[in-house]
Design an enzyme around this catalytic site. Structure first.
Site, PDB file in Angstrom:
ATOM      1  CG  HIS A 173      -1.679  -1.256   1.424  1.00 30.58           C
ATOM      2  ND1 HIS A 173      -2.880  -1.578   0.832  1.00 30.58           N
ATOM      3  CD2 HIS A 173      -1.327  -2.350   2.157  1.00 30.58           C
ATOM      4  CE1 HIS A 173      -3.252  -2.788   1.209  1.00 30.58           C
ATOM      5  NE2 HIS A 173      -2.321  -3.283   2.008  1.00 30.58           N
ATOM      6  CE  LYS A 203      10.641  20.998 -10.804  1.00 26.20           C
ATOM      7  NZ  LYS A 203       9.840  19.957 -10.228  1.00 26.20           N
ATOM      8  CD  GLU A 259       8.185  12.936 -15.065  1.00 23.07           C
ATOM      9  OE1 GLU A 259       7.144  13.582 -14.925  1.00 23.07           O
ATOM     10  OE2 GLU A 259       9.305  13.479 -15.105  1.00 23.07           O
TER      11      GLU A 259
END
Ligand code: ARG
Length: 460
Positions: free
Chosen positions: A158, A285, A292
């Site tokens: 989970h 960043k 992705e």
């Protein structure tokens, strides 16, 4: 004017839209190598069986080599859509090179068996390329797993800290997926490897062809057995795509873990510069764009599989032009899968795993609670359900005191259950926890190392 290849019964040529909807050349030019190979095998057989003279067969074979050399040097000219597809383009170029004798190449053959053969050859090459790439990914996984066989990280269910595992064990889970993927691709290749050439349009041919010879020359295990099935079967491409889908699902899960792990709250991994991108506005960043995109590509590959399945669904035997739409999804999926495997291989090989951070998180999540419950069963004789309950209260107390389980003072534990004694500290550390998971397939570092050795033995 009417078509040079099939226009005998036509007075007028096709409309511009007809020409455009009919043409596959813009994409099937990718099949040129397979098309030349198929034609060379076919004409050699025509010569050997005396269906065309040895001289003509030799002239056609040499001409095909010239056409191939021209494609290789200058690319495949795909602008003339009257030529429809790679098969007719090559025959036209062959006629330019050697004259009217080129017209003998298509004896005892149809574009239907020709394209079925070309496409099988292409899918076979595609599978070989994917298998080689997956072996590279597997090697990267095994190398990193070996390096981190004993490094503890939280295992999740989970996405909640569950029990400690090792990073090596986690990476070896992906080795198992890659192993199944390899097996699926190899299995698809074995079933694919029969040659439809010689099925002709749909019924076979009255010429005394030698289908075993052409099958052999093209590296097939033999000829396909039914001419109707030969020209209408695209199972081989569907199997490639279903295998590609399952593989891409695995890659997307690995990619997703890299995305999560590279996030600041996790901080489990630092992607190398080569596998990170910056932001045009936020200077701090380091984005995991490649991961992705691997996650995203899995959806597109699934779309390709769906596309081909829906094309084939309900088609009557034998060939219908719908089947020309078989190639774009296979080509697209192959490109996407190749990029995805290469990207994940690069990321796995070059990532810096933050094992200190993994350990800290494994220690902070009460991940050894199951070890305490198991200890109460084993050493104090409690039924597991009661041990579970006692452990729950110990975890609650540790949470209140903001300490890890192995830092909770013994008197706090004995206050909850008098049967707990100092030996319990042997099992409360994350290292003790993973070391104890020695059941077959478990996360104990020795098990992980044995699994890596076994995998390396299989690969060698
Ligand atoms: N371009 C066609 C394809 O890719 C080749 C086969 C054409 N056959 C035909 N009967 N029109 O499927």
């Amino acid at each position: 004017s009417s078509n040079a290849m099939w226009g005998g019964r036509f007075a007028e040529g096709p409309s511009a839209v007809m020409r455009e909807i009919n043409a596959s050349l813009p994409f099937d030019k990718q099949l040129w190598r397979q098309d030349i190979a198929g034609s060379k095998a076919h004409v050699a057989m025509l010569g050997a069986t005396g269906i065309v003279s040895a001289e003509d067969a030799a002239a056609i074979g040499a001409g095909l080599d010239r056409v191939a050399a021209d494609y290789q040097a200058n690319g495949v000219p795909a602008d003339d859509l009257t030529l429809e597809d790679i098969h007719m383009l090559t025959e036209a170029r062959l006629a330019d090179a050697i004259g009217p004798v080129a017209g003998r190449l298509h004896t005892a053959r149809s574009r239907n068996d020709q394209v079925a053969t070309d496409f099988r050859l292409w899918v076979r090459d595609a599978i070989d390329a994917v298998v080689a790439a997956l072996e590279g990914l597997d090697a990267a996984l095994l190398a990193r797993a070996e390096q981190h066989a004993a490094d503890v990280m939280p295992g999740f269910t989970h996405l909640q800290s569950a029990q400690p595992v090792t990073l090596g064990h986690h990476l070896m889970a992906y080795h198992e997926m890659v192993t199944r993927d390899l097996s699926r691709f190899r299995d698809a290749r074995a079933r694919l490897n029969l040659c439809p050439l010689g099925a002709a349009a749909l019924a076979g041919t009255s010429f005394p062809i030698d289908r075993h010879a052409t099958a052999d020359a093209l590296g097939f295990d033999g000829p396909t057995r039914n001419s109707l099935d030969s020209v209408s079967d695209r199972d081989f491409a569907i199997e490639y795509l279903t295998s590609a889908v399952q593989c891409s699902l695995h890659l997307s899960r690995l990619a997703e873990e890299f995305v999560l792990w590279a996030s600041q709250p996790f901080g489990f991994v630092a992607l190398s510069d080569a596998w990170s991108t910056g932001s045009s506005i936020m200077p701090q960043k380091r984005n995991p764009d490649a991961a992705e995109l691997v996650r995203g590509h899995a959806g597109r590959i699934l779309g390709c599989m769906t596309s081909l399945m829906v094309t084939m669904k309900g088609l009557p035997l034998a060939y219908s032009k719908d089947m020309q739409d078989d190639k774009p999804p296979a080509f697209e999926a192959h490109d996407l899968l190749g990029l995805s495997i290469a990207a994940m291989t690069g990321m796995v090989a070059s990532a810096t795993f933050r094992t200190d951070r993994m350990r800290a998180l494994a220690e902070s999540g009460f991940a050894t609670a199951t070890d305490l419950a198991d200890w109460l069963v084993r050493e104090a004789g409690l039924p597991f359900r009661e041990a579970h309950h006692v452990t729950g209260r110990v975890v609650k107390r540790a949470e209140e005191l903001a300490v890890t389980l192995d830092a909770l003072p013994l008197d706090e534990m004995t206050a909850i259950d008098r049967r707990i004694d100092a030996r319990v500290f042997d099992v409360l550390s994350v290292d003790a926890s993973v070391a104890s998971r020695t059941s077959f397939g478990g996360t104990a570092p020795d098990n992980v190392r044995a699994a890596i050795r076994a995998a390396q033995g299989d690969a060698a």
